[in-house]
Design an enzyme around this catalytic site. Structure first.
Site, mmCIF file in Angstrom:
data_model
loop_
_atom_site.group_PDB
_atom_site.id
_atom_site.type_symbol
_atom_site.label_atom_id
_atom_site.label_comp_id
_atom_site.label_asym_id
_atom_site.label_seq_id
_atom_site.Cartn_x
_atom_site.Cartn_y
_atom_site.Cartn_z
ATOM 1 N N LYS A 195 49.337 44.249 34.970
ATOM 2 C CA LYS A 195 48.771 43.020 34.405
ATOM 3 C C LYS A 195 49.898 42.191 33.820
ATOM 4 O O LYS A 195 50.565 42.608 32.871
ATOM 5 C CB LYS A 195 47.739 43.368 33.337
ATOM 6 C CG LYS A 195 47.144 42.148 32.664
ATOM 7 C CD LYS A 195 45.944 42.495 31.803
ATOM 8 C CE LYS A 195 45.421 41.283 31.064
ATOM 9 N NZ LYS A 195 44.270 41.597 30.221
ATOM 10 N N LYS A 248 46.846 42.005 38.656
ATOM 11 C CA LYS A 248 46.295 40.794 38.051
ATOM 12 C C LYS A 248 47.389 39.910 37.498
ATOM 13 O O LYS A 248 48.257 40.432 36.811
ATOM 14 C CB LYS A 248 45.377 41.248 36.911
ATOM 15 C CG LYS A 248 44.779 40.163 36.079
ATOM 16 C CD LYS A 248 43.923 40.763 35.006
ATOM 17 C CE LYS A 248 43.439 39.627 34.117
ATOM 18 N NZ LYS A 248 42.959 40.096 32.867
HETATM 19 C C1 PBG Z 1 41.258 40.955 28.228
HETATM 20 C C2 PBG Z 1 41.228 40.293 29.545
HETATM 21 C C3 PBG Z 1 41.768 39.055 29.928
HETATM 22 C C4 PBG Z 1 41.377 38.832 31.237
HETATM 23 C C5 PBG Z 1 40.657 39.944 31.643
HETATM 24 N N1 PBG Z 1 40.595 40.841 30.582
HETATM 25 C C6 PBG Z 1 42.475 38.017 29.141
HETATM 26 C C7 PBG Z 1 43.829 38.234 28.633
HETATM 27 O O1 PBG Z 1 44.500 39.236 28.882
HETATM 28 O O2 PBG Z 1 44.217 37.346 27.886
HETATM 29 C C8 PBG Z 1 41.693 37.603 32.041
HETATM 30 C C9 PBG Z 1 40.786 37.337 33.171
HETATM 31 C C10 PBG Z 1 40.858 35.979 33.753
HETATM 32 O O3 PBG Z 1 41.716 35.148 33.426
HETATM 33 O O4 PBG Z 1 39.990 35.706 34.586
HETATM 34 N N2 PBG Z 1 42.446 41.514 27.859
#
Ligand code: PBG
Length: 324
Positions: A195, A248
């Site tokens: 991520k 992601k």
């Molecule tokens: C929570 C989370 C996030 C997303 C999914 N789970 C936000 C972040 O890390 O700030 C982002 C998903 C998206 O942008 O569609 N940690």
């Protein structure tokens, strides 16, 4: 004419011929649809930066779930929008937390739908970080207990899959141990293994009201410049017991999806994130692009890169287009 060359166009000359040699296919079963479940009543608020995506209270979930099921979508991932937040994200692991309630509701009414619970603290903490903080630091190890507790309460509510997105080190190990000790040995972990710290999450943070109140997430989410680090992250998650690996965002990271596909034998999930959705929607609403063609091409590219599954806000649109 004695030119020597290959005739690639032979295999492209008709729709039937092209279908015969097509290497990658999209199926509605590939899609996981994200839902923002909000505490409160009679809430159906469109997220301003995400046209067509809503914050929904439990009493408004039925209309959305009926549509999801009728389109043939098999799985949803739940994000919570609580009324109250505090320093330690109590709402994330509360028995009657909004994700726990929504999970019970969906599993009760639509038992065949696979419910995935996003496991993170940022939607529930008043500072908006994904772990507990001390001063301006996000603490790793003290966050793990809370994340394991969150996962167990989600499994208790009936979640089929736990999807930790918090990027603390050791979260898969902590959650696996927590689930096993509570008797949930059969609940898989879909880890947000890779991520990145990405500006493409902006609209999600509007939707979940989870923008960090100070600093950013760069001390726990990954640097977009790094590729080898993605393999280290995925490897440790596999060793700790991850059953699925998420990459992601997806579109600026197709190379990473391919790397992870090549290195590991677990199912790979591409998360087509909020910013990727908003950009397409904005262009489509302006009449600048052919939305359907663009969306299908993008989703196809994620599968071609190596994704088995795609978490996408376009799931309903794509399911509809596939059935036409
Ligand atoms: C929570 C989370 C996030 C997303 C999914 N789970 C936000 C972040 O890390 O700030 C982002 C998903 C998206 O942008 O569609 N940690």
């Amino acid at each position: 004419m004695d030119l020597q060359f290959k005739r690639h166009r032979r295999l492209r000359q008709s729709a039937g011929m092209r279908a015969l040699v097509r290497e990658t296919h999209l199926h509605t079963e590939d899609f996981i649809y994200p839902l923002f479940v909000a505490e409160g009543e009679n809430i159906k608020n469109e997220v301003p930066s995400m046209p067509g995506v809503y914050n929904l209270s439990l009493d408004r979930l039925k209309e959305e779930m009926d549509e999801v099921v009728s389109l043939g979508i098999k799985s949803v991932i739940l994000f919570g929008v609580p009324k109250e937040k505090d320093a330690v994200g109590t709402g994330a692991y509360h028995n009657h937390g909004i994700v726990q309630q929504a999970t019970r509701y969906i599993k009760g009414q639509y038992p065949e739908v696979v419910v995935i619970a996003d496991t993170c603290l940022c939607e529930y903490t008043d500072h908006g970080h994904c772990g507990v903080v001390e001063g301006d630091k996000v603490l790793n190890d003290p966050s793990l207990d809370l994340l394991a507790k969150t996962a167990v309460s989600q499994a208790e509510a009936g979640a089929d899959i736990i999807a930790p997105s918090n990027m603390m080190d050791g979260f898969v190990a902590a959650i696996r141990q927590g689930l096993d000790e509570a008797g949930y040995t059969d609940v898989p972990i879909m880890s947000y293994a890779v991520k990145y710290s990405s500006a493409f999450y902006g609209p999600f943070r509007d939707a979940a009201d989870s923008t960090p109140q100070f600093g950013d997430r760069k001390s726990y989410q990954m640097d977009p410049a790094n590729r080898l680090e993605a393999l280290r992250e995925a490897q440790s998650d596999m060793e700790e017991g991850a059953d699925f690996l998420i990459v992601k965002p997806s579109l600026s990271y197709l190379d990473i999806i391919r790397d992870v596909r090549n290195e590991f034998n677990a199912p790979v999930v591409a998360y087509n994130v909020s910013g990727e959705y908003s950009m397409v929607k904005a262009a489509a609403l302006n009449g600048w692009i052919d939305e359907k063609a663009i969306v299908m091409e993008k989703l196809l590219s994620m599968k071609r890169a190596g994704a088995d599954l795609i978490i996408t806000y376009f799931a309903k649109d794509a399911a509809r287009w596939l059935s036409e």
